[in-house]
Design an enzyme around this catalytic site. Structure first.
Site: not given
Ligand SMILES: [Zn+2]
Length: 444
Positions: A120, A122, A151, A185-186, A209
């Protein structure tokens, strides 16, 4: 599958690894560029200048186009996905204007297995207390700082640069490689839902991740629930007598009954909800308690917010935690049966979040291939599932073997002064590059 089918010449491996060493500065610079385009998920209501998911996608897309990938960008739509209502990652109110998903497909020459690299783009808000600019991508003492460093712009930068490394040093590949970069995703994972809904599939999937370079072929599902216990307020300094005669009922006292029972449930879960590849059993952890209004009254109501984890084997037919929800509801009901007020005023649970999970068996050839490639970066072969939610559930659903592996400490995610080590960024780039080389040149 025999070990031979994964073999390629040592010479090619060296070419790829050397390319990465020679382009170390370029790889670091690419991550810095990604950090410097802030892409805070709009769900957190960031200032507009901190929310540029589309620009991150364009930046990644350009780089992948330059090595021959065909890049597609599109904006997901909750309306178009409404057939997935009740399934993992579906949120009818999420909006995607200016927030594209992206797939960059590098076609192989044919005959090899396909690979999906995904992550991801974001990030969560920076928050306060930083000692460096959160979107500055600063290098200091061998670390790269910034929101998203670990992240997971670090993982995304690594997958892009790994593919570039392989293409530029080892030449054409047999199988197709797709780099899938998703938004949202977040705030629940709707980006990945949309990505698979578009039909993207592969024979194996790596999601980068952060895992401290451990191979995580599974993650846990996560439930957030709010247990609402009604009491009856009354003067706290006066004798109250029985509730049937109009006496007060202390909701805090009742909440304590449930907390004690949760301890007993956890003791049982410690035995029943262990997984050989997870460091800790699933538990019901109380995260927030809210009760009472002022100092002279018994609490009218208590709200206990808890976080309960579940194992992939506990998933229901929708791929979610329905069975575990039912288990907790049944437990609360049984506890309520032990007390006269609760029997007549049963507490209820409001479910806030159900984040799905997935698992690929460790003996799957894809997982074994990943484990085997750790030797190129001098890392021990450690299998350890992700204790948190990741986006692998949908890949599990479509029987795509999936592994989460990434550089950096997952506990650094969402922290002030988030960083990734330059060394580990290079290591994960090498690991992914060797995995591309190995997997897509394996006969399909
Ligand atoms: Zn993540």
């Amino acid at each position: 599958m025999s070990a031979e089918s994964f073999s390629h010449s040592d010479e090619v491996e060296m070419l790829v690894l050397n390319w990465i060493d020679d382009h170390r500065e370029e790889i670091i610079a690419f991550l810095q560029e990604l950090i410097r385009i802030p892409s805070v998920n709009p769900w957190f209501k960031p200032a507009p200048e901190e929310s540029h998911e589309a620009e991150v996608q364009e930046h990644i897309g350009k780089r992948l186009e330059a090595i021959g990938a065909e890049v597609k960008r599109w904006e997901p739509s909750a309306e178009a996905l409404k057939g997935y209502a009740g399934k993992p990652g579906y949120y009818p109110d999420h909006l995607f204007d200016g927030r594209p998903n992206q797939a960059a497909v590098l076609k192989g020459t044919g005959g090899g297995k396909s690979l999906l690299l995904t992550g991801h783009i974001d990030v969560v808000p920076a928050g306060s207390g930083w000692t460096v600019a959160p979107f500055g991508g600063e290098r200091r003492g061998g670390q790269i700082y910034g929101r998203g460093a670990v992240d997971m712009k670090g993982g995304v930068a690594a997958m892009v640069m790994a593919l570039e490394a392989v293409v530029k040093s080892a030449g054409p590949l047999k199988g197709d490689v797709t780099v899938g970069t998703v938004v949202d995703e977040e705030a629940g994972g709707m980006g990945t839902l949309d990505f698979v809904a578009q039909g993207y599939r592969a024979d194996g999937c790596i999601l980068t991740e952060p895992t401290n370079m451990k191979v995580a072929p599974l993650c846990r599902g996560i439930l957030w629930g709010k247990l609402i216990i009604e009491g009856r307020s009354g003067h706290i300094e006066l004798p109250q007598g029985d509730w049937r005669d109009g006496g007060a009922v202390d909701a805090i006292g009742l909440a304590r009954v449930f907390l004690d029972h949760f301890d007993r449930l956890n003791a049982e879960w410690r035995v029943r909800k262990m997984h050989p590849y997870l460091p800790e059993p699933c538990q019901v952890f109380v995260a927030q308690i809210e009760a009472g209004e002022y100092p002279t009254a018994f609490a009218n109501r208590a709200e206990v917010v808890f976080n309960a984890q579940y194992l992939p084997r506990e998933k229901d037919e929708n791929g979610l935690g329905g069975r575990v929800k039912a288990e907790i509801e049944g437990f609360v009901k049984a506890v309520a049966e032990t007390e006269s007020w609760l029997r007549e005023n049963p507490p209820r649970i409001e479910w806030l979040i159900d984040a799905d999970c997935g698992e690929t068996p460790v003996d799957d050839p894809f997982v074994q291939m990943c484990l085997g490639n750790l030797k190129y970066v001098n890392k021990p072969e450690i299998v350890e599932g992700a204790s948190t939610h990741t986006d692998i559930g949908w890949f599990d659903y479509y029987d795509i073997p999936a592994v989460v592996i990434g550089a950096g400490d997952p506990r650094k995610a969402h922290q002030t002064d988030e960083y990734i080590s330059e060394e580990e960024l290079i290591n994960i780039t090498k690991f992914i590059a060797l995995s591309i080389l190995t997997w897509v040149n394996t006969p399909k």
